[in-house]
Design an enzyme around this catalytic site. Sequence first.
Site, mmCIF file in Angstrom:
data_model
loop_
_atom_site.group_PDB
_atom_site.id
_atom_site.type_symbol
_atom_site.label_atom_id
_atom_site.label_comp_id
_atom_site.label_asym_id
_atom_site.label_seq_id
_atom_site.Cartn_x
_atom_site.Cartn_y
_atom_site.Cartn_z
ATOM 1 C CD GLN A 1 0.675 -8.856 -2.830
ATOM 2 O OE1 GLN A 1 1.326 -9.439 -3.673
ATOM 3 N NE2 GLN A 1 -0.600 -8.551 -3.030
ATOM 4 C CE LYS B 1 2.402 -2.464 -4.275
ATOM 5 N NZ LYS B 1 2.078 -1.994 -2.910
ATOM 6 C CG ASP C 1 -1.872 -1.181 1.229
ATOM 7 O OD1 ASP C 1 -2.229 -1.661 0.141
ATOM 8 O OD2 ASP C 1 -2.233 -1.640 2.327
ATOM 9 N N GLY D 1 -4.601 -4.141 -3.818
ATOM 10 C CA GLY D 1 -5.592 -3.094 -4.070
ATOM 11 C C GLY D 1 -4.810 -1.860 -4.457
ATOM 12 C CG HIS D 2 -2.089 -1.892 -7.010
ATOM 13 N ND1 HIS D 2 -1.176 -2.430 -7.872
ATOM 14 C CD2 HIS D 2 -1.807 -2.432 -5.795
ATOM 15 C CE1 HIS D 2 -0.389 -3.267 -7.212
ATOM 16 N NE2 HIS D 2 -0.759 -3.296 -5.957
HETATM 17 P P1 GDP Z 1 -0.765 0.417 -3.512
HETATM 18 O O1 GDP Z 1 -1.368 -0.847 -3.049
HETATM 19 O O2 GDP Z 1 0.712 0.460 -3.291
HETATM 20 O O3 GDP Z 1 -1.116 0.758 -4.941
HETATM 21 O O4 GDP Z 1 -1.374 1.561 -2.596
HETATM 22 P P2 GDP Z 1 -2.934 1.723 -2.174
HETATM 23 O O5 GDP Z 1 -3.675 2.233 -3.337
HETATM 24 O O6 GDP Z 1 -3.416 0.497 -1.510
HETATM 25 O O7 GDP Z 1 -2.821 2.810 -1.023
HETATM 26 C C1 GDP Z 1 -2.240 4.047 -1.242
HETATM 27 C C2 GDP Z 1 -3.293 5.103 -0.915
HETATM 28 O O8 GDP Z 1 -2.652 6.344 -0.817
HETATM 29 C C3 GDP Z 1 -4.348 5.274 -1.988
HETATM 30 O O9 GDP Z 1 -5.535 5.685 -1.391
HETATM 31 C C4 GDP Z 1 -3.774 6.385 -2.855
HETATM 32 O O10 GDP Z 1 -4.780 7.100 -3.572
HETATM 33 C C5 GDP Z 1 -3.132 7.251 -1.819
HETATM 34 N N1 GDP Z 1 -1.945 7.991 -2.242
HETATM 35 C C6 GDP Z 1 -0.934 7.625 -3.059
HETATM 36 N N2 GDP Z 1 0.024 8.573 -3.090
HETATM 37 C C7 GDP Z 1 -0.393 9.561 -2.272
HETATM 38 C C8 GDP Z 1 0.170 10.805 -1.856
HETATM 39 O O11 GDP Z 1 1.275 11.190 -2.225
HETATM 40 N N3 GDP Z 1 -0.560 11.530 -0.968
HETATM 41 C C9 GDP Z 1 -1.774 11.149 -0.491
HETATM 42 N N4 GDP Z 1 -2.414 11.926 0.365
HETATM 43 N N5 GDP Z 1 -2.333 9.992 -0.876
HETATM 44 C C10 GDP Z 1 -1.639 9.200 -1.737
HETATM 45 P P1 IMO Z 2 -0.938 -4.097 -2.305
HETATM 46 O O1 IMO Z 2 -0.494 -4.612 -3.660
HETATM 47 C C1 IMO Z 2 -1.025 -4.640 2.004
HETATM 48 C C2 IMO Z 2 -1.122 -8.745 3.506
HETATM 49 C C3 IMO Z 2 -2.397 -9.159 4.212
HETATM 50 C C4 IMO Z 2 -1.823 -10.146 5.205
HETATM 51 C C5 IMO Z 2 -0.726 -10.843 4.415
HETATM 52 C C6 IMO Z 2 -1.126 -12.173 3.788
HETATM 53 O O2 IMO Z 2 -2.234 -3.387 -2.333
HETATM 54 O O3 IMO Z 2 0.170 -3.360 -1.645
HETATM 55 P P2 IMO Z 2 -2.665 -12.809 1.693
HETATM 56 O O4 IMO Z 2 -4.111 -12.539 1.424
HETATM 57 O O5 IMO Z 2 -1.741 -12.258 0.663
HETATM 58 O O6 IMO Z 2 -2.384 -14.254 1.984
HETATM 59 O O7 IMO Z 2 -2.361 -12.019 3.100
HETATM 60 O O8 IMO Z 2 -0.359 -9.940 3.378
HETATM 61 N N1 IMO Z 2 -1.315 -8.209 2.140
HETATM 62 C C7 IMO Z 2 -1.243 -6.902 1.842
HETATM 63 N N2 IMO Z 2 -1.065 -5.835 2.629
HETATM 64 N N3 IMO Z 2 -1.117 -4.489 0.674
HETATM 65 C C8 IMO Z 2 -1.267 -5.559 -0.134
HETATM 66 O O9 IMO Z 2 -1.243 -5.453 -1.490
HETATM 67 C C9 IMO Z 2 -1.368 -6.838 0.445
HETATM 68 N N4 IMO Z 2 -1.541 -8.083 -0.045
HETATM 69 C C10 IMO Z 2 -1.492 -8.905 1.000
HETATM 70 O O10 IMO Z 2 -3.023 -8.067 4.848
HETATM 71 O O11 IMO Z 2 -1.209 -9.462 6.275
HETATM 72 MG MG MG Z 3 -2.910 -1.529 -1.809
#
Ligand code: GDP
Ligand code: IMO
Ligand code: MG
Length: 427
Positions: free
Chosen positions: A222, A16, A13, A40-41
């Site tokens: 991840q 990416k 998270d 979840g991207h």
């Molecule tokens: P990912 O799994 O690495 O793609 O990241 P996620 O989407 O799960 O979580 C990142 C969260 O931070 C999302 O809600 C993005 O919209 C938000 N985000 C990404 N970059 C920034 C930033 O520079 N500032 C803020 N405030 N939010 C950001």
């Molecule tokens: P993105 O790509 C954050 C975590 C789960 C749990 C562990 C194992 O959005 O960064 P799983 O379902 O993979 O067997 O769960 O890994 N986990 C993540 N945490 N971002 C993710 O993906 C994750 N994918 C799995 O919360 O701790």
């Molecule tokens: Mg994510």
Amino acid sequence: MSTVIVLGVQWGDEGKGKVTDFLAASADVVIRCQGGNNAGHTVVVGDACHKMHLIPAGILNPDATCVIGNGVVVDIEVLLEEMRHLQEQNIPMGKLLLSDRSHLIMPYHKKLDELQEKLKGDKKIGTTKRGIGPAYIDKVARTGIRMGDLLNAEHFKQKLIANLEEKNHLFASYGEETMNIDAIVAQYEKLIPQVAPMIVDTVSLINEAITAGKKVLFEGAQGTLLDIDHGTYPFVTSSNPTAGGVCVGAGVGPTRINRILGISKAYTTRVGSGPFPTEIFDEMGDKIREEGAEYGVTTGRPRRCGWFDGVVARYSTMVNGFTDLAITKIDVLDKLSEIKICVAYELNGETIHHFPGDLDVLAQCKPVYETMPGWLTDTSKVRSYADLPENAKKYLQRISELSEAQVSIVAVGPDREQTIVINELFK
Ligand code: GDP
Ligand code: IMO
Ligand code: MG
């Protein structure tokens, strides 16, 4: 040759999705290489907020070919639902391809994931319950069903029945309800024609694109500390979300990679169970969670929040060989007068700089903090590095020193526009 890998530095998270979308504007091919819909991207473009679980974030560039690579585990029901959802928002799916070597997440994998977590009780991993672990177990056990199997209906049916019979024995032994074989076979007979036209040999396609000098972007899911080998085992996912895993999961040799971009938050978060040395347990943690909207994209769970951990970041650079870093969510720290940054751990009275592999040892490590002054300035509208407040620049420089990698991108908000480029990634 123009290839860039995007990877998570921490526990996932990191942003990416946002960075992949940004770089994908100039990419020809964008590839997911491991994991599945546990990811979840998020991509924000103006008023639109897209949450991708399986489909590469590059899908928003209509000219890019998007690939779900051989290392991914695919729940085809989820894939079709995600495609439908994006199409409703007028995003074309014409260039989405699926590796014939990728493995399927089947209904029994999801049931097993639930069951195994339940049986672990308070030792549970806190998985996303998407069937990721059980699908990779079958892959390694050599009983998994591959995407290419869907192209031979009879062969697929035989494999599915054999797997279901085996899993039903297991469910029965746990006193759980068994699954109806005929219903699942019928369900998949309906789904197959919807995915079959997208199934190809993506390994050749990706390598030919690299040879032809196309811009190729690999979208990690991840994060490094969730890696099955290098993460906080057993509180990890079941794949290798590190640079080596990307090469295996796309079928490319390491010599074909130009840049490896680690994505890190300006602080740290984690969802699910497991160690987290710089976790903050007081109101400061709540403040960062609210300011950063730190709730999981896949499960909605509140994310645990903590300070930036330089030990984790340096370890992550070592494991992945980062050439560059993207630091996201700098804006979330805008209102803090002081910011802590972990520069080492203290273990039994000694200062250490390495990340221990043993969780019992890690549990005894106490973060050694430096306190840096905040910048108390709104950075969300800044669009060049020069215009960032001096204290924010100092903070980024310290992150770069501790991580042993140059900062090439800074994100100051979720929107595509809220991105500062210091060094261009694609040549
Ligand atoms: P990912 O799994 O690495 O793609 O990241 P996620 O989407 O799960 O979580 C990142 C969260 O931070 C999302 O809600 C993005 O919209 C938000 N985000 C990404 N970059 C920034 C930033 O520079 N500032 C803020 N405030 N939010 C950001
Ligand atoms: P993105 O790509 C954050 C975590 C789960 C749990 C562990 C194992 O959005 O960064 P799983 O379902 O993979 O067997 O769960 O890994 N986990 C993540 N945490 N971002 C993710 O993906 C994750 N994918 C799995 O919360 O701790
Ligand atoms: Mg994510």
